[in-house]
Scaffold this motif. Sequence first.
Motif, PDB file in Angstrom:
ATOM      1  N   GLN A  68       0.826  -1.203   0.000  1.00 13.08           N
ATOM      2  CA  GLN A  68       0.000   0.000   0.000  1.00 13.08           C
ATOM      3  C   GLN A  68       0.864   1.258   0.000  1.00 13.08           C
ATOM      4  O   GLN A  68       0.589   2.213  -0.742  1.00 13.08           O
ATOM      5  N   ILE A 116      -7.291   3.956   0.398  1.00  8.36           N
ATOM      6  CA  ILE A 116      -6.734   2.660   0.802  1.00  8.36           C
ATOM      7  C   ILE A 116      -7.213   2.303   2.203  1.00  8.36           C
ATOM      8  O   ILE A 116      -7.605   1.166   2.467  1.00  8.36           O
ATOM      9  N   GLY A 119     -10.465   0.788   2.223  1.00  9.52           N
ATOM     10  CA  GLY A 119     -10.571  -0.515   1.574  1.00  9.52           C
ATOM     11  C   GLY A 119     -10.849  -0.480   0.087  1.00  9.52           C
ATOM     12  O   GLY A 119     -11.228  -1.492  -0.507  1.00  9.52           O
ATOM     13  N   MET A 120     -10.652   0.654  -0.557  1.00  7.91           N
ATOM     14  CA  MET A 120     -10.898   0.762  -1.993  1.00  7.91           C
ATOM     15  C   MET A 120      -9.893  -0.098  -2.756  1.00  7.91           C
ATOM     16  O   MET A 120      -8.707  -0.132  -2.422  1.00  7.91           O
ATOM     17  N   SER A 121     -10.355  -0.773  -3.788  1.00  8.68           N
ATOM     18  CA  SER A 121      -9.475  -1.612  -4.594  1.00  8.68           C
ATOM     19  C   SER A 121      -8.565  -0.741  -5.460  1.00  8.68           C
ATOM     20  O   SER A 121      -8.901   0.414  -5.761  1.00  8.68           O
ATOM     21  N   GLN A 122      -7.460  -1.304  -5.876  1.00 15.59           N
ATOM     22  CA  GLN A 122      -6.532  -0.580  -6.741  1.00 15.59           C
ATOM     23  C   GLN A 122      -7.226  -0.228  -8.056  1.00 15.59           C
ATOM     24  O   GLN A 122      -7.010   0.849  -8.600  1.00 15.59           O
ATOM     25  N   GLU A 123      -8.065  -1.113  -8.530  1.00 18.44           N
ATOM     26  CA  GLU A 123      -8.802  -0.882  -9.772  1.00 18.44           C
ATOM     27  C   GLU A 123      -9.676   0.375  -9.684  1.00 18.44           C
ATOM     28  O   GLU A 123      -9.798   1.128 -10.646  1.00 18.44           O
ATOM     29  N   ASP A 124     -10.279   0.603  -8.510  1.00 18.22           N
ATOM     30  CA  ASP A 124     -11.106   1.792  -8.312  1.00 18.22           C
ATOM     31  C   ASP A 124     -10.276   3.017  -7.931  1.00 18.22           C
ATOM     32  O   ASP A 124     -10.682   4.156  -8.189  1.00 18.22           O
ATOM     33  N   LEU A 125      -9.152   2.774  -7.317  1.00 19.50           N
ATOM     34  CA  LEU A 125      -8.291   3.863  -6.855  1.00 19.50           C
ATOM     35  C   LEU A 125      -7.630   4.613  -8.007  1.00 19.50           C
ATOM     36  O   LEU A 125      -7.526   5.836  -7.978  1.00 19.50           O
TER      37      LEU A 125
END
Length: 133
Positions: A68, A116, A119-125
Motif C-alpha cells: 500500500q 486505501i 478498503g478501496m481496490s486498486q482498480e477503483d483507486l
Amino acid sequence: MADNKNKGIPGFSPQEFAENITSQASEVIPPEFQPADKQFIAEVIKKFYFMAGDAIVQDPNAGLNADQASLICQFIGEWTFHKSIDLTRGGVDINLREQVLQKVAFTIFEIAKQAIKKGMSQEDLIPLVETHV
C-alpha cells in the motif's frame, strides 16, 4: 544511537524505492529537454517520492503495509514525472514547477491514503487519483 521508536514498514524502504523510480524515470525523460530540465525532473521525483514514503513510515496511524505504501508513492512518482513533462513542454518557469507539482503530490497522497484506508481496490483507486490530479 538509533531511534527505535519507529521500526518502519517491513519490506518498504522510501530511500531505496525513491532511488529506483528516479533511475527508471531518468531513462525516459525526453531527450530534447535541456540538462537543467532533466535534472529538475529527476530530483523532484526523488524528493516527492521519498517525502511521501517517509511521511507514511513516520505516521503511527497510517496502518499501511509495504504494498500500500509503495502504491501511494508510485502514484506520486508517476504523476510527478508526467506533470513535470507537461510543465516543461508548456514553458512553465522552472522556478514555479515545484509549487505546482507539490500540490499534485499532496492531493495524490491524501486521496490515495484515505481511499486505501477505506478498503478501496486498486482498480477503483486509479481513476479516482486520476480524476483528482
